[in-house]
Design an enzyme around this catalytic site. Structure first.
Site, PDB file in Angstrom:
ATOM      1  N   ASP A 229       0.859  -1.190   0.000  1.00  0.00           N
ATOM      2  CA  ASP A 229       0.000   0.000   0.000  1.00  0.00           C
ATOM      3  C   ASP A 229       0.894   1.239   0.000  1.00  0.00           C
ATOM      4  O   ASP A 229       2.018   1.181  -0.488  1.00  0.00           O
ATOM      5  CB  ASP A 229      -0.962  -0.052   1.201  1.00  0.00           C
ATOM      6  N   HIS A 252       2.093   2.186  -3.177  1.00  0.00           N
ATOM      7  CA  HIS A 252       1.149   3.149  -3.741  1.00  0.00           C
ATOM      8  C   HIS A 252       1.656   4.579  -3.680  1.00  0.00           C
ATOM      9  O   HIS A 252       0.892   5.510  -3.852  1.00  0.00           O
ATOM     10  CB  HIS A 252      -0.213   3.029  -3.052  1.00  0.00           C
TER      11      HIS A 252
END
Ligand SMILES: *[C@@H]1O[C@H](CO)[C@@H](O)[C@H](O)[C@H]1NC(C)=O
Ligand SMILES: *[C@@H]1O[C@H](CO)[C@@H](O)[C@H](O)[C@H]1NC(C)=O
Ligand SMILES: *[C@@H]1O[C@H](CO)[C@@H](O)[C@H](O)[C@H]1NC(C)=O
Ligand SMILES: *[C@@H]1O[C@H](CO)[C@@H](O)[C@H](O)[C@H]1NC(C)=O
Length: 407
Positions: A229, A252
């Site tokens: 993430d 991310h």
């Protein structure tokens, strides 16, 4: 063994007889002296708790809780809380800490596991060492779904949390495979994280590297993050956040938000991000807010950034939604005074720069200078930008050009 038994005995004697003794003035509190087995299967939580208590009460000027190299220490969820007697305390971890692999084996207080390892109410804490903090989260990822989705049970715990603390320094350690976020700083001030390595597989869910929430004066530097993430996420109530010299990817990107979920008033300001390499990340420099929030994300700088095949190197998304049914609203978190400069590299998608700002609360004072992002596949496509509801300026080279910005 004989040695550790003797120490426990001496410790108890000191506690019972109120005599001033060695235990209260030592500099080093080795977990082996408190009964740690370090075999990777015996529960060492109590040994750590006892060593912590002794260290925390120590009258030495700067005592150290020591976890030696070579051992693998199995820990259940544990909280190390202060305040401690000394102004400065140290935790030196050279060994490996592991959590039980099976989530159902985690002994959580009151069936709630907010985090695996927590440090609470401390002022002047130095955590360092060449050790590894491995939460072994594989089974958590597989068996528990995102708590925001319907029908999901227990929330996945954070790996390592610093809570309600000040003047905290974390350096040199490796963090791995957390059930959820790896490290969080919550309601803390003057936190320094340097020379860390944080890793989890690319597709592990919600495994952010470092997350800040309700915290001020946070410095994160010289850190390598590769997770499933955000490498770093900056949540509500964060201000004076300085992030520099980071390699991020896979992951991310570095994200401010998400802010404003469920109509909440959330704020982030004074964020400075510099000298970052994004390698194969899905986003790069990202600001994300939900429809319908209030508050602001403002006074933000992203500079000296290189991206190597990021999907969206630069993105402001005011329509963030991580589930299927989100509706548009008239209120929004206001995004303003954001500067992007010296950002170079390649984008995997054609839309290298995306500013999707709110219609009712447009982004304002967005500045760009010295930007050059090309398509990762220059033979077949050309990098583009997308912008709506943005006011701001550009100067120097800005490629791809952003039509919403004036010169
Ligand atoms: C960074 O951490 C590693 C691993 O613990 C260590 O070997 C190295 O010396 C540290 N670097 C600096 C500059 O402190
Ligand atoms: C952020 O930290 C970097 C590296 O330590 C430093 O050079 C820079 O001046 C700091 N920036 C701000 C805005 O505090
Ligand atoms: C949102 O919170 C900020 C900071 O706490 C506060 O200054 C502001 O007035 C709040 N805004 C609204 C609309 O409630
Ligand atoms: C919300 O607004 C955006 C921008 O105008 C639009 O692209 C999107 O389709 C809208 N979403 C919904 C659910 O109406």
């Amino acid at each position: 063994m004989a040695n550790s038994l003797r120490t426990v005995f001496v410790f108890n004697l000191c506690a019972l007889s109120f005599v001033q003794c060695d235990q209260f003035s030592r500099n080093t509190y080795n977990v082996f002296d408190f009964g740690a087995a370090a075999d990777g299967s015996t529960d060492d939580t109590l040994a750590f708790e006892d060593a912590w208590k002794a260290m925390c009460w120590s009258r030495a000027a700067s005592p150290t809780l020591y976890v030696p190299y070579g051992g693998t220490f199995l820990l259940h969820p544990v909280i190390f809380s202060g305040p401690c007697h000394s102004k400065t305390i140290n935790v030196k971890i050279d060994g490996e800490l592991i959590a039980p692999r099976d989530p159902s084996k985690w002994k959580c207080k009151g069936n709630k596991c907010h985090q695996w390892i927590g440090f609470v109410n401390l002022n002047g804490l130095y955590i360092s060492g060449s050790g590894t903090i491995n939460a072994q989260g594989t089974q958590w990822w597989a068996s528990f779904c995102n708590h925001k989705k319907q029908g999901c049970g227990r929330k996945k715990p954070t790996g390592f949390a610093i809570l309600y603390s000040k003047d905290v320094h974390i350096s040199d350690l490796t963090f791995m495979d957390s059930p959820q976020m790896h490290i969080t700083f919550e309601r803390s001030k003057w936190v320094y994280a340097t020379n860390l390595t944080i890793t989890a597989p690319q597709h592990s869910p919600n495994t952010d590297g470092i997350h800040t929430q309700h915290s001020q004066y946070v410095f994160i530097a010289e850190t390598h993050i590769a997770t499933g993430d955000d490498c770093i996420s900056i949540g509500d109530g964060s201000s004076y956040i300085n992030i520099s010299t980071i390699t991020c990817g896979p992951g991310h990107g570095i994200s401010i938000g998400s802010l404003g979920e469920k109509m909440k008033n959330e704020t982030v300001e004074h964020v400075y991000v510099s000298d970052v390499d994004f390698r194969g990340t899905s986003n790069g420099a990202r600001i994300k807010t939900w429809q319908g929030g209030r508050g602001f994300a403002r006074n933000i700088v992203f500079e000296r950034i290189r991206c190597f095949g990021s999907t969206h190197p630069i993105i402001i998304d005011q329509y963030y939604c991580d589930h299927q049914h989100c509706t548009n609203h008239t209120s929004a978190v206001q995004v303003s005074n954001v500067r992007y400069s010296q950002i170079y590299g390649t984008s995997r998608e054609d839309t290298a720069v995306k500013f999707a700002c709110s219609e009712s609360v447009p982004c304002r004072d967005i500045f760009m200078n010295d930007i050059n992002i090309q398509s990762a596949d220059q033979h077949t496509s050309k990098a583009m930008s997308f912008c709506q509801n943005v006011q701001g300026r550009q100067n120097g080279e800005v490629s791809p050009g952003v039509p919403c910005l004036t010169n």
